[in-house]
Design an enzyme around this catalytic site. Sequence first.
Site, PDB file in Angstrom:
ATOM      1  N   LYS A  81       0.817  -1.214   0.000  1.00  0.00           N
ATOM      2  CA  LYS A  81       0.000   0.000   0.000  1.00  0.00           C
ATOM      3  C   LYS A  81       0.851   1.264   0.000  1.00  0.00           C
ATOM      4  O   LYS A  81       0.360   2.342  -0.317  1.00  0.00           O
ATOM      5  CB  LYS A  81      -0.957  -0.010   1.184  1.00  0.00           C
ATOM      6  CG  LYS A  81      -2.035  -1.071   1.049  1.00  0.00           C
ATOM      7  CD  LYS A  81      -3.113  -0.961   2.121  1.00  0.00           C
ATOM      8  CE  LYS A  81      -4.220  -1.981   1.911  1.00  0.00           C
ATOM      9  NZ  LYS A  81      -3.800  -3.359   2.243  1.00  0.00           N
TER      10      LYS A  81
HETATM   11  C1  LIG Z   1      -4.469  -4.504   1.652  1.00  0.00           C
HETATM   12  C2  LIG Z   1      -3.726  -5.787   1.669  1.00  0.00           C
HETATM   13  C3  LIG Z   1      -4.084  -6.890   0.848  1.00  0.00           C
HETATM   14  C4  LIG Z   1      -5.310  -6.873  -0.031  1.00  0.00           C
HETATM   15  O1  LIG Z   1      -5.139  -6.042  -1.148  1.00  0.00           O
HETATM   16  P1  LIG Z   1      -6.418  -5.593  -2.011  1.00  0.00           P
HETATM   17  O2  LIG Z   1      -5.882  -4.632  -2.999  1.00  0.00           O
HETATM   18  O3  LIG Z   1      -7.369  -4.974  -1.037  1.00  0.00           O
HETATM   19  O4  LIG Z   1      -6.973  -6.831  -2.618  1.00  0.00           O
HETATM   20  C5  LIG Z   1      -3.294  -8.033   0.862  1.00  0.00           C
HETATM   21  N1  LIG Z   1      -2.220  -8.115   1.672  1.00  0.00           N
HETATM   22  C6  LIG Z   1      -1.844  -7.106   2.478  1.00  0.00           C
HETATM   23  C7  LIG Z   1      -0.667  -7.285   3.353  1.00  0.00           C
HETATM   24  C8  LIG Z   1      -2.581  -5.909   2.512  1.00  0.00           C
HETATM   25  O5  LIG Z   1      -2.204  -4.908   3.340  1.00  0.00           O
END
Ligand SMILES: *Cc1c(COP(=O)(O)O)cnc(C)c1O
Length: 433
Positions: free
Chosen positions: A107
């Site tokens: 993210k």
């Molecule tokens: C947010 C997140 C996900 C999921 O990603 P999406 O884009 O919401 O499908 C998977 N793994 C981690 C560690 C995350 O922080």
Amino acid sequence: MKYYSTNKKAPTATLEEAVIKGLAPDRGLYMPEHIQKLPATFFNQIEKLSFQEIAFEVSKAFFGGDIEIEALRNIVYETLSFDVPAIHIKDNIYSLELFHGPTLAFKDIGARFMARLLQHFIRREGQQQINVLVATSGDTGSAVANGFLGVNGIHVYVLYPKDKVSHIQESQFATLGQNITALEVDGVFDDCQAMIKQAFMDETLNHHMKLTSANSINVARFLPQAFYYFYAYAQLKRLGKADKLVISVPSGNFGNLCAGLFAYKMGLPVNRFIAANNANDVFFHYLRTGEYMPQPSKQTLANAMDVGNPSNFARIYTLFNGSHQAITELISGATYTDDMIRKTMQECYASTDYILDPHGACGYKALKEQLQPSETGLFLETAHPAKFKDKVDEILSTEIAIPEHLAAFMKGTKQSIPMDKQFETFKQFLMDT
Ligand SMILES: *Cc1c(COP(=O)(O)O)cnc(C)c1O
């Protein structure tokens, strides 16, 4: 480029409007009107380019018409100040490590890009300060706070539930100071979310200050995630392994997978994708039956994927004109219980010494089950295992080291402001700043 809403009942928006609004007025998600195919010359020599060079080419296809080229280059280069290496795990399986950014999760990429894009808009138009409100149950707050840390013209308010986030998570957004204010709310996550929703609807407050959200459905957070799919391909092409590529994406809200599908539509040669889920199997069920039936979310070991009604399903559906056949031809599914996640982490560690985090473990297991010998499999390792140290140590009977920049956060002093869960308290606090 204009952006339309997946609900098709709102006017199209400019990039700036789509970024500041986040969600379209008809509550749909914004989509770019065109997806530009990248030329063969780009793919023919992609293995010679750096991550930043590749990302800059891809970013021009989306944002090139709306931002001066030099400014866009700076935003991309500053966002991607760390590597995203594809690491060989075993046989024909590779891990794309998306956790080398400031908060050790993928993210970071979207959050850093969005922060710089917003700052660019503020500067260009000489606007007043923008205030970003974000509610978090842990990971989003840290990525957004760090993405925006030190960015002039933007102030971030992170609301989080008292005693409900881990110490590691809290240290990543509550110790920062500068333009980041952490509010420790005496309530649960839903209270934090409700306070923010009310703030966006409050006329007095919106008159007093400019508010925006930075949640993961924002186009400025979601589209930049396409960058690393191209870079992964380039790395595998360098190794002569890119011919029949299968990409397995641990999925919750499906923003990450959706960005990969945009890359595919831009011409990235991927054979197929796998959507790897934990026990929250709404998408898995859709692939099998063609029916989309949201469910309450279930708590699992891979908690960032505990989503029962994934927002980006609307984007995937729209991208394929609602064709279940087209979607299932390109994407297969997988769903795993906590017990299977644990066993996968143990198997991988025993046979390769590689430490998976619980999210990446879903991606890895799906490849182990579904990859053909002639294919190359790449799973996205979405977070560093140290972010889930307590669970990982217990499952693997290890004592994993905490990376230096995570340890540095933990040495910081907590600077949160305690607050009750009444909207009026929050409003008064914002009015007084
Ligand atoms: C947010 C997140 C996900 C999921 O990603 P999406 O884009 O919401 O499908 C998977 N793994 C981690 C560690 C995350 O922080």
